[in-house]
Every structure is written in structure tokens, then in C-alpha cells.
Motif scaffolding. Structure first.
Motif, PDB file in Angstrom:
ATOM      1  N   LEU A  98      39.657  41.913  45.081  1.00 22.89           N
ATOM      2  CA  LEU A  98      38.335  41.718  45.680  1.00 22.89           C
ATOM      3  C   LEU A  98      38.419  41.674  47.206  1.00 22.89           C
ATOM      4  N   ILE A 139      37.790  38.837  38.614  1.00 22.10           N
ATOM      5  CA  ILE A 139      38.401  39.827  39.491  1.00 22.10           C
ATOM      6  C   ILE A 139      39.489  39.142  40.301  1.00 22.10           C
ATOM      7  N   CYS A 198      33.604  46.097  41.545  1.00 18.17           N
ATOM      8  CA  CYS A 198      34.048  44.701  41.395  1.00 18.17           C
ATOM      9  C   CYS A 198      32.852  43.771  41.215  1.00 18.17           C
ATOM     10  N   GLU A 241      32.061  41.530  37.994  1.00 24.20           N
ATOM     11  CA  GLU A 241      31.901  40.087  38.172  1.00 24.20           C
ATOM     12  C   GLU A 241      30.593  39.611  37.537  1.00 24.20           C
TER      13      GLU A 241
END
Length: 70
Positions: free
Chosen positions: A55, A50, A40, A44
Motif C-alpha cells: 500500500l 493489504i 488496493c 480494502e
């Protein structure tokens, strides 16, 4: 957020494709839960948005891992 179990031996489940609304972009991929947070953060940094629920889940798993809760 929804939790489902899929039979991955069924060919229909092996290449999921989202049904997109107009002007919508969604990319599907799989990643192991133990690397979800790092994945993630990497996405990002590349400019991907996300979903906050994903997240938050990833952060919870990471905190549990760091504190050896699981």
C-alpha cells in the motif's frame, strides 16, 4: 520487499502459486502499476488486508502521478 525479474515466457512462471503456512490465505494476481493504488483501495473496501509495504508503494506511485513527478 523483494524486486525480481521473471521470464514470463517460461510456463513455470505463468501461474504462480504461493506455498501457504497453516491457516494462511494468500491470493496472487497481477495489476498494472498505474492502477495499483485504485486496486488496493478496492480490495480494502471488499475486506481484504493489504500489506502495508504494498500500500505504501501504491500510495507513492499515486502521489507521484498526481504531482506529475513521473
Amino acid at each position: 520487499m523483494v524486486h525480481v525479474r521473471l521470464d514470463m515466457s517460461n510456463p513455470d512462471n505463468q501461474n504462480p502459486r504461493p506455498e501457504l503456512d497453516e491457516n494462511e490465505f494468500i491470493e496472487c494476481f497481477s495489476t498494472p502499476l498505474k492502477t495499483l493504488y485504485a486496486e488496493c483501495k478496492k480490495l480494502e473496501a471488499e475486506g481484504y488486508a493489504i500489506d502495508a509495504r504494498v500500500l505504501t508503494l501504491a500510495e507513492g506511485i499515486e502521489v507521484a502521478r498526481q504531482f506529475k513527478i513521473v
